[in-house]
Scaffold this motif. Sequence first.
Motif, PDB file in Angstrom:
ATOM      1  N   LEU A  63       0.852  -1.198   0.000  1.00  0.00           N
ATOM      2  CA  LEU A  63       0.000   0.000   0.000  1.00  0.00           C
ATOM      3  C   LEU A  63       0.883   1.241   0.000  1.00  0.00           C
ATOM      4  O   LEU A  63       1.896   1.276   0.696  1.00  0.00           O
ATOM      5  N   VAL A  64       0.491   2.247  -0.764  1.00  0.00           N
ATOM      6  CA  VAL A  64       1.212   3.515  -0.755  1.00  0.00           C
ATOM      7  C   VAL A  64       0.315   4.546  -0.068  1.00  0.00           C
ATOM      8  O   VAL A  64      -0.796   4.801  -0.513  1.00  0.00           O
ATOM      9  N   LEU A  65       0.804   5.100   1.044  1.00  0.00           N
ATOM     10  CA  LEU A  65      -0.007   6.010   1.857  1.00  0.00           C
ATOM     11  C   LEU A  65       0.715   7.328   2.090  1.00  0.00           C
ATOM     12  O   LEU A  65       1.931   7.410   2.010  1.00  0.00           O
ATOM     13  N   SER A  66      -0.056   8.348   2.420  1.00  0.00           N
ATOM     14  CA  SER A  66       0.513   9.570   2.977  1.00  0.00           C
ATOM     15  C   SER A  66      -0.615  10.325   3.614  1.00  0.00           C
ATOM     16  O   SER A  66      -1.755  10.261   3.166  1.00  0.00           O
ATOM     17  N   GLY A  67      -0.326  11.047   4.695  1.00  0.00           N
ATOM     18  CA  GLY A  67      -1.394  11.790   5.342  1.00  0.00           C
ATOM     19  C   GLY A  67      -1.828  12.951   4.488  1.00  0.00           C
ATOM     20  O   GLY A  67      -2.994  13.266   4.362  1.00  0.00           O
ATOM     21  N   LYS A  68      -0.865  13.591   3.879  1.00  0.00           N
ATOM     22  CA  LYS A  68      -1.144  14.821   3.152  1.00  0.00           C
ATOM     23  C   LYS A  68      -1.344  14.550   1.670  1.00  0.00           C
ATOM     24  O   LYS A  68      -0.800  13.605   1.128  1.00  0.00           O
ATOM     25  N   GLY A  69      -2.099  15.391   1.026  1.00  0.00           N
ATOM     26  CA  GLY A  69      -2.289  15.259  -0.404  1.00  0.00           C
ATOM     27  C   GLY A  69      -1.189  15.960  -1.172  1.00  0.00           C
ATOM     28  O   GLY A  69      -0.507  16.837  -0.643  1.00  0.00           O
TER      29      GLY A  69
END
Lengths: 322, 271
Positions: A63-69
Amino acid sequence: MAEGPGAAPPHDCPGTSSAQAGRAAACQGCPNQGLCASGGVAAPDPAIEEIKEKMKTVKHKILVLSGKGGVGKSTFSAHLAYGLAEDETKQVALLDIDICGPSIPKMMGLEGEQVHQSGSGWSPVYVEENLSVMSVGFLLSSPDDAVIWRGPKKNGMIKQFLRDVDWGEIDYLIVDTPPGTSDEHLSIVQYLSSTHIDGVVIITTPQEVSLQDVRKEINFCHKVKLPIIGVVENMSGFVCPKCKNESQIFPLTTGGAEKMCQNLNISLLGKVPLDPQIGKSCDKGQSFLSEIPESPATSSYRNIIQRIQEYCGLHHSQEKII
Amino acid sequence: MEETGLRGNLAGVKHILLVLSGKGGVGKSTVSTELALALWHTGKKVGILDVDLCGPSIPRMLKAQGKAVHQCDSGWVPVFVDQDKGISLMSIGFLLEKPDDAVVWRGPKKNALIKQFISDVAWGELDFLIVDTPPGTSDEHISTVESLRPYKPLGAVLVTTPQVVSVGDVRRELTFCKKMGLRVIGIVENMSGFVCPHCSECTNIFSKGGGEELAKHAGVPFLGYVPLDPHLTQSLEEGKDFIQEFPKSSAFPALAYIAQQIMDSTAPQGS
């Protein structure tokens, strides 16, 4: 959380699996109250079992995640897919679960493509023989179409992507997510709960504003017990094409991702410099890795991809031993 | 009198505008903050409502982290970021115990909090209330627009960066506004060009002109370009000096011009 005046905030939602689901005081006024009260969601979703069956042919899930857009999740996901697919013996699939802002079709040069229905489900769209892509973008009739959906509908779509897409035999399934820690994230983790997720790659930029959201994302991973492969710092420094001097567009006032990773004991997979060509390659739907092989950003990408491959390989063999 | 009762806590708010963008990281929160400051510099009273529940960043930008929201008879008292109480702010950031706490909420919970933010914050008298949103076209957006509808918001400012990928998301956002019956005040193109501090060469990191082209294509006003200013990001990071530093930035004239256009757009509707 502070208690608000007037209506009680439903922050004590009993959860869908509770006997109180739909009946607790906090459920008053919740749009899902009827659904919860009917008991329809109390039983584990049968789709989870079906997805487990479906995912048996998928070796590694990342999975590729990040809090910010806007920190480069989709750009990274696309290049991770391109990079892994350079090995022709590997089958790579890229799933875009950013339902409201799918950018993967554009980046992979697949804009305007449609999904075909076959006997065994939806066929993904192929970039190359060993690289397939699925996105809500393929289901829209015009690029102006907006997917104005609330959570439950988005979740249904994600379930369909996992259960009804004819992925075939796959070595790597890369899942690109929208920013935040909400419906899409909970759903993908829930639907894949009975399968094995290798881990998540977290993308950030060096500024504190972004790192602040990434710390939330890391807490989310801990909460839902997702292993973290590591963090990628994107847009680290900008090399001026005229004078070749490097400058920090996004200053690292708090030590950037490196310091955060040290503090939280998470590995930093690498830093990718900001190369104006990356954005252009994405706009054109081409692989930056093969377009500009000599860029420092390319070598950085390749190092990161290799570390991810090693991680997956290692964990796979460990599992076999167990 | 009846009208006042109907509007409740928003009775003293003259104009409400939303800042939207399909894509994340294009600078919605930055533009919201800058716009608030630009309006404040012209002598307006401004409130900012941050409905980005999973990634609130405005408290940090205005160095208001750790401040607490108090209660009064009419609801929550927003946090004032300057001494003259010219800018007030409400964000979920003020309700978290620890800044790193993740808000892992599905839609219904987010919707309930947004409704509360809209009905229960005692803004008092405001010339402008700027609503900063998370990326996308989902729960937060539908709830915000629906809850604000009775208060007749002025409209939405759409933020984009110049790349085709970002512009694509804004096209979807335009469709969202159309479907929701929300007026589009105009499009702002953020991060147009980066001036190298070493040689003053201006590079279009994310190319240029995509936002303007889109505005033309869609038949909505183009409000202006905002350049990428590393000094400004620096001051944003540090938070403290932003209110003072901002007028010195190369982004300030751009924002002042945008703020002027927004004030002009309030004229035909009256107040």
